[in-house]
Design a protein around this motif. Structure first.
Motif, PDB file in Angstrom:
ATOM      1  N   ARG A  61      33.407  38.747  28.977  1.00 34.67           N
ATOM      2  CA  ARG A  61      34.513  37.952  29.505  1.00 34.67           C
ATOM      3  C   ARG A  61      35.386  38.812  30.405  1.00 34.67           C
ATOM      4  O   ARG A  61      35.683  39.958  30.085  1.00 34.67           O
ATOM      5  CB  ARG A  61      35.406  37.416  28.373  1.00 34.67           C
ATOM      6  CG  ARG A  61      34.991  36.119  27.756  1.00 34.67           C
ATOM      7  CD  ARG A  61      36.083  35.559  26.829  1.00 34.67           C
ATOM      8  NE  ARG A  61      36.491  36.504  25.791  1.00 34.67           N
ATOM      9  CZ  ARG A  61      35.899  36.606  24.610  1.00 34.67           C
ATOM     10  NH1 ARG A  61      34.835  35.866  24.316  1.00 34.67           N
ATOM     11  NH2 ARG A  61      36.342  37.465  23.720  1.00 34.67           N
ATOM     12  N   LEU A  62      35.809  38.218  31.510  1.00 37.28           N
ATOM     13  CA  LEU A  62      36.735  38.882  32.421  1.00 37.28           C
ATOM     14  C   LEU A  62      37.540  37.826  33.187  1.00 37.28           C
ATOM     15  O   LEU A  62      37.015  36.755  33.479  1.00 37.28           O
ATOM     16  CB  LEU A  62      35.989  39.748  33.441  1.00 37.28           C
ATOM     17  CG  LEU A  62      35.413  41.095  33.002  1.00 37.28           C
ATOM     18  CD1 LEU A  62      34.566  41.689  34.133  1.00 37.28           C
ATOM     19  CD2 LEU A  62      36.521  42.052  32.591  1.00 37.28           C
ATOM     20  N   PRO A  63      38.777  38.137  33.562  1.00 41.51           N
ATOM     21  CA  PRO A  63      39.543  37.234  34.425  1.00 41.51           C
ATOM     22  C   PRO A  63      39.182  37.478  35.891  1.00 41.51           C
ATOM     23  O   PRO A  63      40.058  37.664  36.747  1.00 41.51           O
ATOM     24  CB  PRO A  63      40.990  37.605  34.116  1.00 41.51           C
ATOM     25  CG  PRO A  63      40.930  39.061  33.787  1.00 41.51           C
ATOM     26  CD  PRO A  63      39.598  39.273  33.102  1.00 41.51           C
ATOM     27  N   ASP A  64      37.890  37.476  36.165  1.00 42.13           N
ATOM     28  CA  ASP A  64      37.360  37.797  37.500  1.00 42.13           C
ATOM     29  C   ASP A  64      36.475  36.660  37.998  1.00 42.13           C
ATOM     30  O   ASP A  64      35.908  35.899  37.212  1.00 42.13           O
ATOM     31  CB  ASP A  64      36.519  39.075  37.462  1.00 42.13           C
ATOM     32  CG  ASP A  64      37.345  40.333  37.216  1.00 42.13           C
ATOM     33  OD1 ASP A  64      38.580  40.218  37.088  1.00 42.13           O
ATOM     34  OD2 ASP A  64      36.738  41.420  37.143  1.00 42.13           O
ATOM     35  N   ASP A  65      36.350  36.588  39.335  1.00 42.71           N
ATOM     36  CA  ASP A  65      35.446  35.629  39.958  1.00 42.71           C
ATOM     37  C   ASP A  65      34.998  36.191  41.304  1.00 42.71           C
ATOM     38  O   ASP A  65      35.724  36.080  42.298  1.00 42.71           O
ATOM     39  CB  ASP A  65      36.154  34.282  40.161  1.00 42.71           C
ATOM     40  CG  ASP A  65      35.198  33.181  40.570  1.00 42.71           C
ATOM     41  OD1 ASP A  65      34.217  33.470  41.279  1.00 42.71           O
ATOM     42  OD2 ASP A  65      35.426  32.016  40.195  1.00 42.71           O
ATOM     43  N   PRO A  66      33.797  36.811  41.358  1.00 43.84           N
ATOM     44  CA  PRO A  66      33.350  37.441  42.597  1.00 43.84           C
ATOM     45  C   PRO A  66      32.988  36.467  43.713  1.00 43.84           C
ATOM     46  O   PRO A  66      32.734  36.907  44.839  1.00 43.84           O
ATOM     47  CB  PRO A  66      32.115  38.233  42.160  1.00 43.84           C
ATOM     48  CG  PRO A  66      31.642  37.588  40.904  1.00 43.84           C
ATOM     49  CD  PRO A  66      32.858  37.039  40.244  1.00 43.84           C
ATOM     50  N   ILE A  67      32.985  35.158  43.438  1.00 44.34           N
ATOM     51  CA  ILE A  67      32.771  34.174  44.500  1.00 44.34           C
ATOM     52  C   ILE A  67      34.112  33.677  45.048  1.00 44.34           C
ATOM     53  O   ILE A  67      34.351  33.704  46.257  1.00 44.34           O
ATOM     54  CB  ILE A  67      31.932  32.988  43.984  1.00 44.34           C
ATOM     55  CG1 ILE A  67      30.501  33.437  43.676  1.00 44.34           C
ATOM     56  CG2 ILE A  67      31.911  31.859  45.019  1.00 44.34           C
ATOM     57  CD1 ILE A  67      29.593  32.322  43.150  1.00 44.34           C
ATOM     58  N   VAL A  68      34.998  33.224  44.175  1.00 48.15           N
ATOM     59  CA  VAL A  68      36.270  32.647  44.609  1.00 48.15           C
ATOM     60  C   VAL A  68      37.317  33.719  44.907  1.00 48.15           C
ATOM     61  O   VAL A  68      38.100  33.581  45.858  1.00 48.15           O
ATOM     62  CB  VAL A  68      36.795  31.674  43.537  1.00 48.15           C
ATOM     63  CG1 VAL A  68      38.138  31.078  43.952  1.00 48.15           C
ATOM     64  CG2 VAL A  68      35.783  30.552  43.304  1.00 48.15           C
ATOM     65  N   PHE A  69      37.319  34.800  44.119  1.00 51.81           N
ATOM     66  CA  PHE A  69      38.294  35.884  44.320  1.00 51.81           C
ATOM     67  C   PHE A  69      37.581  37.234  44.407  1.00 51.81           C
ATOM     68  O   PHE A  69      37.810  38.129  43.581  1.00 51.81           O
ATOM     69  CB  PHE A  69      39.303  35.913  43.167  1.00 51.81           C
ATOM     70  CG  PHE A  69      40.144  34.675  43.047  1.00 51.81           C
ATOM     71  CD1 PHE A  69      41.151  34.412  43.969  1.00 51.81           C
ATOM     72  CD2 PHE A  69      39.941  33.768  42.019  1.00 51.81           C
ATOM     73  CE1 PHE A  69      41.934  33.274  43.869  1.00 51.81           C
ATOM     74  CE2 PHE A  69      40.721  32.623  41.903  1.00 51.81           C
ATOM     75  CZ  PHE A  69      41.722  32.373  42.836  1.00 51.81           C
ATOM     76  N   PRO A  70      36.717  37.411  45.410  1.00 47.85           N
ATOM     77  CA  PRO A  70      35.973  38.679  45.508  1.00 47.85           C
ATOM     78  C   PRO A  70      36.911  39.864  45.774  1.00 47.85           C
ATOM     79  O   PRO A  70      37.847  39.771  46.571  1.00 47.85           O
ATOM     80  CB  PRO A  70      35.039  38.441  46.698  1.00 47.85           C
ATOM     81  CG  PRO A  70      35.716  37.381  47.518  1.00 47.85           C
ATOM     82  CD  PRO A  70      36.401  36.495  46.532  1.00 47.85           C
ATOM     83  N   GLY A  71      36.667  40.948  45.045  1.00 48.86           N
ATOM     84  CA  GLY A  71      37.465  42.162  45.237  1.00 48.86           C
ATOM     85  C   GLY A  71      38.856  42.080  44.660  1.00 48.86           C
ATOM     86  O   GLY A  71      39.683  42.967  44.918  1.00 48.86           O
ATOM     87  N   LEU A  72      39.133  41.061  43.831  1.00 46.76           N
ATOM     88  CA  LEU A  72      40.477  40.896  43.265  1.00 46.76           C
ATOM     89  C   LEU A  72      40.393  40.791  41.743  1.00 46.76           C
ATOM     90  O   LEU A  72      40.475  39.699  41.166  1.00 46.76           O
ATOM     91  CB  LEU A  72      41.149  39.641  43.834  1.00 46.76           C
ATOM     92  CG  LEU A  72      41.411  39.633  45.341  1.00 46.76           C
ATOM     93  CD1 LEU A  72      41.922  38.270  45.785  1.00 46.76           C
ATOM     94  CD2 LEU A  72      42.414  40.732  45.709  1.00 46.76           C
ATOM     95  N   PRO A  73      40.221  41.910  41.056  1.00 47.94           N
ATOM     96  CA  PRO A  73      40.130  41.860  39.591  1.00 47.94           C
ATOM     97  C   PRO A  73      41.396  41.284  38.971  1.00 47.94           C
ATOM     98  O   PRO A  73      42.509  41.604  39.392  1.00 47.94           O
ATOM     99  CB  PRO A  73      39.916  43.325  39.200  1.00 47.94           C
ATOM    100  CG  PRO A  73      40.342  44.124  40.383  1.00 47.94           C
ATOM    101  CD  PRO A  73      40.119  43.289  41.576  1.00 47.94           C
ATOM    102  N   GLY A  74      41.208  40.411  37.989  1.00 48.49           N
ATOM    103  CA  GLY A  74      42.337  39.816  37.290  1.00 48.49           C
ATOM    104  C   GLY A  74      42.963  38.631  37.995  1.00 48.49           C
ATOM    105  O   GLY A  74      43.931  38.056  37.490  1.00 48.49           O
ATOM    106  N   ALA A  75      42.421  38.215  39.143  1.00 46.08           N
ATOM    107  CA  ALA A  75      43.030  37.134  39.919  1.00 46.08           C
ATOM    108  C   ALA A  75      42.650  35.748  39.420  1.00 46.08           C
ATOM    109  O   ALA A  75      43.265  34.754  39.806  1.00 46.08           O
ATOM    110  CB  ALA A  75      42.648  37.261  41.388  1.00 46.08           C
ATOM    111  N   SER A  76      41.650  35.676  38.572  1.00 49.15           N
ATOM    112  CA  SER A  76      41.136  34.377  38.125  1.00 49.15           C
ATOM    113  C   SER A  76      41.563  34.091  36.685  1.00 49.15           C
ATOM    114  O   SER A  76      42.031  34.979  35.971  1.00 49.15           O
ATOM    115  CB  SER A  76      39.603  34.393  38.214  1.00 49.15           C
ATOM    116  OG  SER A  76      39.034  33.244  37.636  1.00 49.15           O
ATOM    117  N   HIS A  77      41.374  32.836  36.283  1.00 47.90           N
ATOM    118  CA  HIS A  77      41.465  32.548  34.849  1.00 47.90           C
ATOM    119  C   HIS A  77      40.273  33.217  34.154  1.00 47.90           C
ATOM    120  O   HIS A  77      39.337  33.684  34.803  1.00 47.90           O
ATOM    121  CB  HIS A  77      41.504  31.042  34.580  1.00 47.90           C
ATOM    122  CG  HIS A  77      40.408  30.269  35.235  1.00 47.90           C
ATOM    123  ND1 HIS A  77      40.627  29.371  36.259  1.00 47.90           N
ATOM    124  CD2 HIS A  77      39.061  30.252  35.029  1.00 47.90           C
ATOM    125  CE1 HIS A  77      39.491  28.837  36.640  1.00 47.90           C
ATOM    126  NE2 HIS A  77      38.520  29.357  35.902  1.00 47.90           N
TER     127      HIS A  77
END
Length: 297
Positions: A61-77
């Motif tokens: 599990r991670l609050p990451d999304d390499p498609i919607v928020f690539p290069g932005l760790p923690g930017a996603s739910h």
């Protein structure tokens, strides 16, 4: 007597020719029948469903999304990841191609992720996560011309920002409890069952783009059992099926993205090109149900 001898010889030759003809006809019938039975054996034994699956256990599990928020760790739910074990906000195609996988088959090093499910604010992961590659929902001639997913394709299905059931394509139901009507939102599953989530990805590609600004519009859903002219390339339908070991009061559940109708899925394709092509050729186009190894069941 002089006239009878030639006639007798002619009769004998006619009988011999007739016997040889009958024998050749019988032999030909046997060969055709045997060949037909051999050709039909695969058809008789095959289950006529255009399908091959990948069962992928939970990875991390991670609050990451390499498609919607690539290069932005923690930017996603919060997301729950399946398949490739290395996926994070910075993941690229080479990362996936060279990664271990939780999938059966191991050759599938693609990455799949969904919003994490919570019960009483405690995360719950699926006991079973199956990603089916299907040929359905379109005419048979369209299925017969299915093309493999292109390597590196990125795609999102569902609506994380849905404000109600009308905005959703997700479906919730109960495993082994068909009497519980399916819903776009969570359902109340009886004890001894599991909460299921179904989500179908679009299967008509524009033939050019591996991604798009909204991560959806480079693919489309079929119209009248065919792909629209704007998206003419038919690829397998990806169906995401998640089975969670939870039951009971649906008010205790939520997704990281919100209510059940916000269920969505992300797919980053890293299947080896030749392997994906083989499975499309052997399973999808001829409408044959295949197992995890991509061979007819």
């Amino acid at each position: 007597m002089d006239r009878a001898a030639p006639l007798s010889g002619i009769h004998r030759r006619l009988r011999l020719a007739t016997a040889i003809g009958a024998l050749l006809l019988l032999l030909g019938t046997y060969v055709v029948s045997t060949s037909t039975r051999a050709d039909a054996a695969i058809g008789v034994n095959a289950i006529r469903v255009a399908e091959f699956p990948a069962d992928c256990t939970y990875s991390h599990r991670l609050p990451d999304d390499p498609i919607v928020f690539p290069g932005l760790p923690g930017a996603s739910h919060m997301h729950s990841f399946f398949g490739s074990t290395v996926t994070n906000a910075n993941t690229t195609l080479p990362d996936l191609v060279n990664s271990p996988s939780t999938c059966n088959p191991r050759v599938d090093v693609s990455s799949y992720w969904v919003p994490t499910l919570y019960r009483d604010n405690v995360p719950v992961e699926p006991a079973i996560a199956t990603f089916y590659y299907l040929g359905e929902g379109v005419r048979s001639d369209v299925v017969a011309n299915t093309q493999p997913f292109p390597l590196g394709l990125r795609l999102v299905a569902g609506n994380a920002k849905a404000t109600g059931s009308n905005d959703s394509i997700a479906r919730w139901s109960c495993l082994h409890a068909g009497h519980v009507p399916p819903s776009k939102n969570f359902v109340n599953c009886p004890s001894g069952t599991m909460l299921e989530s179904y989500l179908d990805f679009p299967q008509c590609w524009n033939g050019r783009d591996l991604d798009s600004p909204d991560h959806k519009s480079h693919l489309a859903y079929p119209v009248n059992q065919a792909c629209p002219s704007t998206h003419p390339v038919h690829v397998p339908k990806l169906r995401q099926v998640l089975r969670y070991p939870v039951t009971g009061d649906p008010s205790r559940f939520r997704l990281a993205s919100g209510p059940g109708y916000t269920m969505h899925g992300d797919f980053f394709n890293a299947w080896p090109v030749a392997e994906m092509a083989r499975r499309v050729q052997d399973c999808i186009r001829p409408v044959i149900k295949c197992g995890h190894d991509g061979r007819p069941i």
